[in-house]
Design an enzyme around this catalytic site. Structure first.
Site, PDB file in Angstrom:
ATOM      1  N   LYS A 196      38.936 -29.871   8.737  1.00  0.00           N
ATOM      2  CA  LYS A 196      37.813 -29.261   9.463  1.00  0.00           C
ATOM      3  C   LYS A 196      38.210 -27.896  10.049  1.00  0.00           C
ATOM      4  CE  LYS A 196      35.701 -33.513  11.247  1.00  0.00           C
ATOM      5  NZ  LYS A 196      36.813 -34.307  11.777  1.00  0.00           N
ATOM      6  N   GLN A 259      35.470 -46.654  15.372  1.00  0.00           N
ATOM      7  CA  GLN A 259      36.185 -46.879  14.139  1.00  0.00           C
ATOM      8  C   GLN A 259      36.510 -45.561  13.445  1.00  0.00           C
ATOM      9  OE1 GLN A 259      33.842 -49.278  11.552  1.00  0.00           O
ATOM     10  NE2 GLN A 259      34.589 -51.138  12.452  1.00  0.00           N
ATOM     11  N   PRO A 260      37.635 -45.581  12.702  1.00  0.00           N
ATOM     12  CA  PRO A 260      37.905 -44.395  11.876  1.00  0.00           C
ATOM     13  C   PRO A 260      37.106 -44.492  10.572  1.00  0.00           C
ATOM     14  CG  PRO A 260      39.642 -46.009  11.590  1.00  0.00           C
ATOM     15  CD  PRO A 260      38.668 -46.604  12.574  1.00  0.00           C
ATOM     16  N   HIS A 266      46.058 -42.702  11.961  1.00  0.00           N
ATOM     17  CA  HIS A 266      46.224 -41.266  12.150  1.00  0.00           C
ATOM     18  C   HIS A 266      45.710 -40.896  13.529  1.00  0.00           C
ATOM     19  CE1 HIS A 266      42.242 -41.906  10.334  1.00  0.00           C
ATOM     20  NE2 HIS A 266      41.854 -40.930  11.139  1.00  0.00           N
TER      21      HIS A 266
HETATM   22  P1  M7G Z   1      38.660 -40.443  10.766  1.00  0.00           P
HETATM   23  O1  M7G Z   1      38.525 -40.812  12.185  1.00  0.00           O
HETATM   24  O2  M7G Z   1      39.234 -41.504   9.854  1.00  0.00           O
HETATM   25  O3  M7G Z   1      37.276 -40.048  10.126  1.00  0.00           O
HETATM   26  O4  M7G Z   1      39.522 -39.124  10.711  1.00  0.00           O
HETATM   27  P2  M7G Z   1      36.190 -38.934  10.410  1.00  0.00           P
HETATM   28  O5  M7G Z   1      36.281 -38.004   9.220  1.00  0.00           O
HETATM   29  O6  M7G Z   1      34.900 -39.718  10.379  1.00  0.00           O
HETATM   30  O7  M7G Z   1      36.498 -38.304  11.721  1.00  0.00           O
HETATM   31  C1  M7G Z   1      39.994 -38.587   9.515  1.00  0.00           C
HETATM   32  C2  M7G Z   1      40.304 -37.129   9.752  1.00  0.00           C
HETATM   33  O8  M7G Z   1      40.929 -36.612   8.595  1.00  0.00           O
HETATM   34  C3  M7G Z   1      39.033 -36.303   9.983  1.00  0.00           C
HETATM   35  O9  M7G Z   1      39.203 -35.487  11.127  1.00  0.00           O
HETATM   36  C4  M7G Z   1      38.883 -35.497   8.692  1.00  0.00           C
HETATM   37  O10 M7G Z   1      38.313 -34.222   8.908  1.00  0.00           O
HETATM   38  C5  M7G Z   1      40.308 -35.395   8.202  1.00  0.00           C
HETATM   39  N1  M7G Z   1      40.417 -35.314   6.739  1.00  0.00           N
HETATM   40  C6  M7G Z   1      39.684 -36.011   5.850  1.00  0.00           C
HETATM   41  N2  M7G Z   1      40.091 -35.703   4.600  1.00  0.00           N
HETATM   42  C7  M7G Z   1      39.540 -36.290   3.380  1.00  0.00           C
HETATM   43  C8  M7G Z   1      41.123 -34.806   4.693  1.00  0.00           C
HETATM   44  C9  M7G Z   1      41.948 -34.146   3.741  1.00  0.00           C
HETATM   45  O11 M7G Z   1      41.856 -34.308   2.515  1.00  0.00           O
HETATM   46  N3  M7G Z   1      42.907 -33.313   4.252  1.00  0.00           N
HETATM   47  C10 M7G Z   1      43.031 -33.098   5.602  1.00  0.00           C
HETATM   48  N4  M7G Z   1      43.984 -32.242   6.003  1.00  0.00           N
HETATM   49  N5  M7G Z   1      42.258 -33.712   6.521  1.00  0.00           N
HETATM   50  C11 M7G Z   1      41.313 -34.559   6.070  1.00  0.00           C
END
Ligand code: M7G
Length: 326
Positions: A196, A259-260, A266
């Protein structure tokens, strides 16, 4: 806020080396994405405040199949060091209205000062479309028993692929974006910019720490056994961010989502001054609070009731409703 010398150096190194800011180690999918061929089926969500639009589109593949994609277009924050150039190099400046000492104008900029951050999920699954679709949300109160009986079987049967996480841990993607690593397989982690964040300004700083150890799905799996891992993430992650970006630990919001979306543990690091998406009380759990709770009771997160929001179309909401819990 001005681009920090560290960010600037990093960007210039990259631009000098690659001719563009794109990472050579990233998977080619987004780089190869045929944006001009995208036919937009639906606007999933649109936010005037975030200056972003979330699109569901389709692309025709070479074989003639149609593949779903999610494309997020987002105007990026201003960078202080570009302002002088922006004022000087504008292509047009048109008066819209004027009244006494007040006036508004339309300022048109050359393309290099008018970047749109574009995030692509391609191919996108039905779950991705749902994730980004604007829907009514409902609060769920999940007891420890509900987690075992309803949520766990559900996430085991269907959740997002975490291949992107394994690609990072196995150095198959985003290798040159890693800010810090503790390589210990049990108590170590990788810290890198969240996708993001475009890393051009500190205002919306957003990094994630991904633990090396596999099998810790979420907050619900944490016990006192994981305290060393969590302490490492909090301390070493904070120090690495201070060193690289100059933000003190006290200027960071460090938290887990429950939830994630992705069930591999992470931790989110965002600038405290940034109203980051997903940092609201029904989703974010401060890592320091999580550690205090685990110190009080190792089984805290297996026993406690956790409150979170689910969107109207999410199948998990239906499961809770069918069990008479929502
Ligand atoms: P989450 O709480 O599992 O889900 O966080 P959310 O996306 O609903 O918040 C996962 C975090 O990983 C989020 O902040 C995403 O923006 C980030 N993220 C997701 N993807 C697929 C990637 C990626 O491919 N690379 C990176 N660097 N970050 C990612």
């Amino acid at each position: 806020m001005a681009e920090s010398p560290a960010i600037k150096r990093k960007r210039e190194e990259k631009e000098g080396k690659n001719g563009s800011a794109a990472s050579q180690n990233e998977r080619p999918a987004a780089g190869d994405f045929p944006l001009a061929e995208l036919s937009v089926l639906k606007v999933l969500r649109e936010s005037a405040r975030e200056k972003a639009i979330f699109l569901h589109g389709r692309v025709n593949s070479a074989s003639g199949d149609e593949t779903d994609a999610v494309v997020i277009l987002e105007k990026i924050p201003f960078q202080e060091e570009n302002i002088a150039e922006l004022l000087k190099k504008h292509t047009a400046f048109q008066l819209q209205m004027s009244n006494d000492i007040y006036s508004t104008y339309r300022l048109f900029l050359p393309p290099e000062l008018n970047e749109i951050k574009t995030t692509v999920v391609y191919p996108a699954t039905e779950k991705h479309l749902q994730k980004y679709l604007c829907q009514a949300v409902y609060l769920i109160q999940e007891t420890g028993e509900d987690y075992k009986n309803i949520t766990l079987p559900f996430i085991e049967s269907q959740s997002f692929s975490i291949q992107w996480v394994y690609n990072i841990l196995e150095k198959k993607a985003e290798v040159d974006r890693i800010i810090y690593e503790n390589p210990d397989p049990i108590n170590g982690f990788v810290l890198l910019p969240d996708f993001k964040w475009n890393q051009k300004q500190l205002d919306d700083l957003y990094l994630i720490a991904i633990c090396h150890r596999r099998g810790i799905r979420s907050l619900r799996d944490l016990t006192a056994e994981h305290l060393t891992l969590l302490k490492n993430i909090l301390q070493e992650g904070g120090e690495a961010i201070q060193k690289r970006f100059g933000l003190a630990k006290t200027q960071l919001r460090v938290y887990l989502h429950y939830q994630p979306s992705y069930f591999h543990l992470h931790v989110h690091f965002t600038a405290l001054s940034y109203d980051a998406p997903g940092c609201s009380v029904e989703r974010a759990h401060l890592l320091s609070d999580v550690m205090f709770n685990l110190e009080l009771d190792s089984q805290y997160y297996q026993k406690c009731t956790l409150t979170f929001a689910l969107r109207a179309d999410e199948p998990l909401l239906k499961e809770f409703q069918e069990a008479g819990k929502a």
